[in-house]
Write a protein that holds these residues in place. Structure first.
Motif, mmCIF file in Angstrom:
data_model
loop_
_atom_site.group_PDB
_atom_site.id
_atom_site.type_symbol
_atom_site.label_atom_id
_atom_site.label_comp_id
_atom_site.label_asym_id
_atom_site.label_seq_id
_atom_site.Cartn_x
_atom_site.Cartn_y
_atom_site.Cartn_z
ATOM 1 N N GLN A 108 0.812 -1.213 0.000
ATOM 2 C CA GLN A 108 0.000 0.000 0.000
ATOM 3 C C GLN A 108 0.848 1.267 0.000
ATOM 4 O O GLN A 108 0.526 2.248 -0.671
ATOM 5 C CB GLN A 108 -0.927 -0.003 1.219
ATOM 6 N N VAL B 98 -5.261 -2.681 -1.432
ATOM 7 C CA VAL B 98 -6.313 -3.665 -1.675
ATOM 8 C C VAL B 98 -7.628 -3.106 -1.146
ATOM 9 O O VAL B 98 -7.730 -2.710 0.025
ATOM 10 C CB VAL B 98 -5.994 -5.006 -1.001
ATOM 11 N N ARG C 141 -0.164 0.520 -3.958
ATOM 12 C CA ARG C 141 -1.408 -0.145 -4.359
ATOM 13 C C ARG C 141 -2.120 -0.676 -3.121
ATOM 14 O O ARG C 141 -1.577 -1.523 -2.415
ATOM 15 C CB ARG C 141 -1.122 -1.263 -5.360
ATOM 16 N N VAL D 119 -7.215 -3.624 -6.523
ATOM 17 C CA VAL D 119 -6.287 -2.684 -5.897
ATOM 18 C C VAL D 119 -6.521 -1.281 -6.447
ATOM 19 O O VAL D 119 -6.869 -1.104 -7.624
ATOM 20 C CB VAL D 119 -4.820 -3.105 -6.108
#
Length: 417
Positions: A34, A140, A138, A156
């Protein structure tokens, strides 16, 4: 059938290690993270022989040893008195003439390296693998399975707000205590266990006063109020000081209390101008474990699956052991030596180890630092103290206080043998 791809979510040490192990076995891996880079907050730094074995399998142990150092062991000490005298010490094996430094007993000795530096080593090795790809930035946002394809998928979200679907044979959540994968599987508030009514503050400091005392590389201080740990974590003299605090305080309140805390616990009772505070990170402390580490084609490992307090390194060691077990399971499926059901066994065994070993031992490790009124009571009653003394004086058996506690023996063997 051979695996087409595994998606690993979370580029912490467990996610990076699993990605590296799988990619070295020619299993394609996509690592999704992330954030835009690796975490640099002060965290674990000592890796047990069991962890070093997994590092060796991943081909990074030599780099870890070169970047870190071999600590001399760990001791438990009294806080009172200028010398803060040692109560017991468990030593890391030292090489003697004639010993083979490449034998498992010495090659896999405990090694010390700050976790963010381990992360950089892992990241470098992962990037060198043709079957692995790291995708930062990215998040989720959704998960699911496609039964027709026999695949798991994650949706994502990128930094620009666009989204994409990524598919794999299996998705592994290695995304830490606040795991998105775990929350999507079980709900935001479902993580069985409890939070301690105490919290800890992890700091990294440079302080010349450590040179004036006969400290070991790592030591725990037994005290009902000022319980803490001091460990050298870099050869240049950077120390980790982790101390206990009362629960419920805000970050600002903890930061305001820090100078007085250091003055109370550090040798020489220094004021702030005497040391350099590099990092300051308060943490809540948990003992938690999910009811399932496998749900269909989704798996959980390390902090995403279970938590414990940091004293004794059981959380880090247990997470790395998860990774090694999951790697063996997935590789077995990939080379047709195991069925998909091996992942149910992974779930069963790793949760049982948390309940029977990691949780009780880590709880004892933390409680023994503050549960005694003074160090003399620790000497009189603590089973670990008596066990270590018996090991060091085999001809002189000591009467152990309290009920028999076999897990202490397991703790000593797992962490320091």
């Amino acid at each position: 059938m051979a695996l087409d791809k595994v998606i690993v979510v979370g580029a912490g040490p467990s996610g990076l290690l699993l990605t590296l192990l799988l990619s070295r076995a020619s299993i394609p891996v996509e690592l999704i993270e992330q954030t835009e880079g690796l975490d640099t907050n002060p965290r674990a730094s000592h890796y047990s022989p069991e962890s070093c074995r997994e590092f060796d399998r991943a081909g990074i142990l030599d780099d870890v040893r070169e970047a870190g150092f071999i600590p001399d062991g760990v001791s438990w000490r009294r806080l009172e008195g200028e010398d803060k005298s040692r109560l017991i010490k468990i030593t890391n094996p030292a090489l003697k003439p004639g010993d083979d430094p490449e034998s498992a007993a010495f090659r896999h000795r405990m090694v010390c390296l700050p976790l963010h530096k381990l992360g950089k080593i892992l990241e470098t090795h992962v990037k060198s693998q043709g079957t692995a790809e790291i995708k930062y930035g990215r998040k989720v946002v959704e998960i699911g399975e496609d039964a027709d394809k026999g695949k798991a998928w994650v949706k994502v979200e990128k930094a620009d707000g666009s989204t994409e679907i990524r598919e794999a044979d299996y998705v592994v959540g290695c995304d830490g205590a606040n795991s998105i994968i775990r929350r999507k599987l079980f709900g935001d508030s479902v993580y069985p266990g409890y939070t301690w009514d105490k919290q800890i503050v992890a700091t990294n400091i440079y302080y010349d006063g450590f040179k004036d005392v006969d400290f070991d590389d790592s030591q725990f201080f037994v005290h009902p109020e000022h319980w803490h740990m001091v460990a050298r974590i870099q050869p240049d003299g950077l120390y980790r000081v982790t101390y206990g605090e009362i629960g419920g305080l805000t970050y600002d309140q903890l930061k305001e209390r820090q100078p007085a805390k250091f003055q109370a616990i550090l040798p020489g009772n220094p004021t702030p101008e005497k040391y350099q505070l590099v990092n300051f990170s308060p943490y809540k402390v948990h003992q938690r474990c999910v009811d399932r580490m496998r749900v269909g084609r989704f798996l959980l490992a390390a902090d995403a699956a279970h938590l414990c307090n940091p004293f004794g390194g059981m959380g880090l060691t247990g997470g790395i052991a998860d990774v090694g077990s999951l790697y063996d399971s997935l590789r077995g499926i990939d080379n047709k030596k195991a069925e998909d059901s091996i992942l149910d066994k992974y779930d069963e065994v790793r949760r049982r180890i948390w309940h029977e070993v990691i949780n009780p031992i880590s709880t004892e490790n933390m409680q023994r630092l503050f549960q005694y009124q003074n160090a003399n009571e620790f000497v009189d009653k603590d089973p670990l103290y008596k066990l270590v003394r018996e090991m060091q004086n085999p001809d002189k058996k000591l009467e152990r206080g309290g009920p028999p506690n076999a897990s202490v023996t397991v703790s000593q063997r797992l962490l320091w043998s």
